[in-house]
Scaffold this motif. Structure first.
Motif, PDB file in Angstrom:
ATOM      1  N   GLU A  27      -4.886  12.540  11.226  1.00 26.76           N
ATOM      2  CA  GLU A  27      -6.169  11.880  10.957  1.00 26.76           C
ATOM      3  C   GLU A  27      -6.602  11.000  12.125  1.00 26.76           C
ATOM      4  OE1 GLU A  27      -7.235   8.177   8.149  1.00 26.76           O
ATOM      5  OE2 GLU A  27      -6.584   9.958   7.043  1.00 26.76           O
ATOM      6  N   LYS A  66      -5.756   9.704  -1.511  1.00 25.54           N
ATOM      7  CA  LYS A  66      -5.398   8.943  -0.318  1.00 25.54           C
ATOM      8  C   LYS A  66      -3.885   8.791  -0.180  1.00 25.54           C
ATOM      9  CE  LYS A  66      -9.594   6.196   0.231  1.00 25.54           C
ATOM     10  NZ  LYS A  66     -10.142   4.824   0.370  1.00 25.54           N
ATOM     11  N   ARG A  67      -3.153   9.622  -0.900  1.00 20.63           N
ATOM     12  CA  ARG A  67      -1.693   9.594  -0.784  1.00 20.63           C
ATOM     13  C   ARG A  67      -1.316  10.471   0.405  1.00 20.63           C
ATOM     14  NH1 ARG A  67       1.115   7.746  -5.063  1.00 20.63           N
ATOM     15  NH2 ARG A  67       2.802   9.252  -4.790  1.00 20.63           N
ATOM     16  N   ARG A  68      -0.991   9.824   1.510  1.00 24.12           N
ATOM     17  CA  ARG A  68      -0.802  10.552   2.752  1.00 24.12           C
ATOM     18  C   ARG A  68       0.600  10.375   3.313  1.00 24.12           C
ATOM     19  NH1 ARG A  68      -5.864   7.809   5.559  1.00 24.12           N
ATOM     20  NH2 ARG A  68      -5.010   6.123   4.309  1.00 24.12           N
ATOM     21  N   GLU A 103      -2.383   4.617  -2.053  1.00 26.93           N
ATOM     22  CA  GLU A 103      -3.740   4.095  -1.919  1.00 26.93           C
ATOM     23  C   GLU A 103      -4.716   4.777  -2.857  1.00 26.93           C
ATOM     24  OE1 GLU A 103      -4.432   3.036   2.549  1.00 26.93           O
ATOM     25  OE2 GLU A 103      -3.151   4.803   2.457  1.00 26.93           O
ATOM     26  N   ARG A 117       0.819  -1.225   0.000  1.00 32.19           N
ATOM     27  CA  ARG A 117       0.000   0.000   0.000  1.00 32.19           C
ATOM     28  C   ARG A 117       0.846   1.266   0.000  1.00 32.19           C
ATOM     29  NH1 ARG A 117      -3.949   0.175   4.818  1.00 32.19           N
ATOM     30  NH2 ARG A 117      -2.055  -0.365   5.963  1.00 32.19           N
TER      31      ARG A 117
END
Length: 469
Positions: free
Chosen positions: A334, A324-326, A320, A285
């Protein structure tokens, strides 16, 4: 005389097979020399068992008869504690030498008949299904030694993962000694050793390895912070000779990821020092070990990962999908792990060293090739050191060529940061080095308040104002 007959078995073993007719044989012998003896058989729970050829019989003098106790087809074994038993009743029949079942049943129904209670024979249920039941019971070792020999090696092997998952070292050792395969896997394809490691059973792990278990579930050991189990699995291999901490599972995760996710600092350090673990490796992921530590809120693990990282891992992004690229910082925010914010802010190595969280300042400056790194707010290392009141770092940075008048995104100079934080000594030293940078207007616009005690800030403001006059 207290008995008319004897049972030639202390107990009856009945091998249980689900949904099949199960039988066990036993023999009753007459002890009377001169006349026949009538016997009647029943069990403590008659609804479950039957007898063949019949539950009543006539035994000639000093003779014996073989009976079968029968368990009709049933899906679940009729297990009880204490176990069911066969009850043997007998009576003398001087006038009968031949009798059918009906005659004998009527004979035993006579209310005045003197009846002997000659024997009680326990029914011991055995077989693979019973072994499985025992392992799930509160006292699994009660009949283990009797039940295990009734199972085939394949049946023992299918049971071994269950015992390993329960951390039942006694049963694990007994099953292996009876022929179970130490490499047996559960229905979910987990190895027995992996299950024993997850259960944290040191003796089970030793027994399986000594018996020849070949896999080495370092991932599970790291997830449980069980460094002792890691060393046992290393066995004859000297630390550092094998790179066990970089082995990936089907999702690309390593023992480093496992230790990071669970905050297992001792296991994490072992992964880095003797396991060849990669602090920067991303899984399927795109999650690095720092992502896992940040999402779970493990500060110590995150600090350790950053220290062993080959580059600054705080800028790494997950994979992801768009949106959703964190970064690790975004995951921490979060999940509400605000205590990780300062550690995960994406500034460089010199700035980290200036804050006192990234090693020695001198080597960091040398590696970076200068002192002018900036973070996302435009702060240089000198801004950071001045705000933190780290006089030694401030002097080292200025001597190394740091810009006294560098401004951040809000127009703050290092001198403004020192005054804002109430660090009078740092502020006066910067002034002595020539710093001025718009600080007079700042002093006029501010007094006490902010995050610094008013008395400290006011004292600093007064001293700096006097120094600038």
């Amino acid at each position: 005389m207290d008995r008319l007959v004897s049972a030639e078995a202390a107990e009856v073993e009945l091998n249980f097979l689900p949904s099949k007719r199960c039988t066990a044989t036993f023999k009753i012998r007459s002890l009377i020399h001169t006349m026949p003896v009538a016997v009647q058989l029943t069990t403590t729970r008659p609804c479950f068992y039957a007898f063949s050829p019949a539950a009543v019989a006539l035994i000639p003098p000093l003779s014996s008869i073989v009976f079968d106790v029968v368990l009709p087809p049933t899906a679940a074994p009729p297990i009880t504690s204490p176990p069911d038993a066969i009850l043997v009743r007998s009576a003398l029949v001087p006038t009968l030498h031949h009798a059918d079942t009906g005659t004998l049943l009527r004979f035993f129904s006579r209310p005045t008949l003197p009846v002997f209670r000659d024997a009680t024979i326990p029914i011991l249920l055995v077989g693979h299904r019973i072994l499985t039941h025992l392992l799930l019971s509160p006292n699994p070792h009660s009949h283990l030694s009797r039940v295990i020999p009734s199972c085939t090696p394949d049946e023992l092997s299918t049971t071994l993962p269950l015992a390993a998952a329960a951390g039942d070292a006694i049963t694990v050792a007994a099953l292996i000694a009876a022929g179970a395969n130490p490499n047996a896997r559960s229905a979910g394809r987990k190895s027995s050793l992996s299950l024993a490691v997850s259960a944290g059973s040191l003796d089970s792990v030793k027994a399986l390895i000594d018996a020849g278990a070949t896999d080495r579930p370092f991932y599970e050991a790291a997830a449980g912070n069980r460094t002792d189990l890691i060393f046992i699995m290393l066995g004859k291999f000297a630390p550092g000779n094998i790179s066990w901490a970089d082995a990936v599972d089907n999702e690309g995760r390593t023992p480093v990821h496992a230790a990071a996710e669970n905050g297992c600092v001792e296991a994490l350090r072992l992964c880095f020092t003797i396991g060849g673990g990669d602090a920067d490796l991303a899984d399927a992921r795109g999650w690095t070990p720092l992502h896992y530590a940040a999402a779970a809120g493990h500060l110590k693990a995150a600090e350790l990962i950053i220290g062993y990282s080959g580059f600054d891992p705080r800028g790494a992004l997950t994979r992801e999908g768009q949106g959703k690229r964190r970064t690790p910082l975004e995951l921490a925010v979060e999940k509400g792990n605000d205590h990780l914010y300062e550690l995960l802010r994406p500034y460089g190595r010199v700035i980290r060293a200036a804050r006192g969280v990234g090693g020695e300042l001198g080597p960091a400056v040398k590696e970076a090739g200068g002192v002018e790194e900036r973070d996302q707010n435009g702060w240089t290392a000198l801004h950071v050191a001045a705000f933190k009141g780290r006089m030694d770092a401030v002097k080292q940075l200025v001597e190394g060529g740091a810009d006294l008048e560098a401004v951040d995104n809000d127009g703050y100079t290092p001198l403004k940061c020192a005054v804002e934080a109430g660090n009078a000594e740092v502020a006066l030293w910067l002034i002595s080095c020539g710093a001025r940078g718009g600080v007079k207007g700042f002093l006029m616009a501010t007094g006490g308040g902010g995050g610094v005690p008013p008395s400290m800030k006011e004292s600093c403001t007064a001293l700096v104002s006097a120094a600038l006059c």
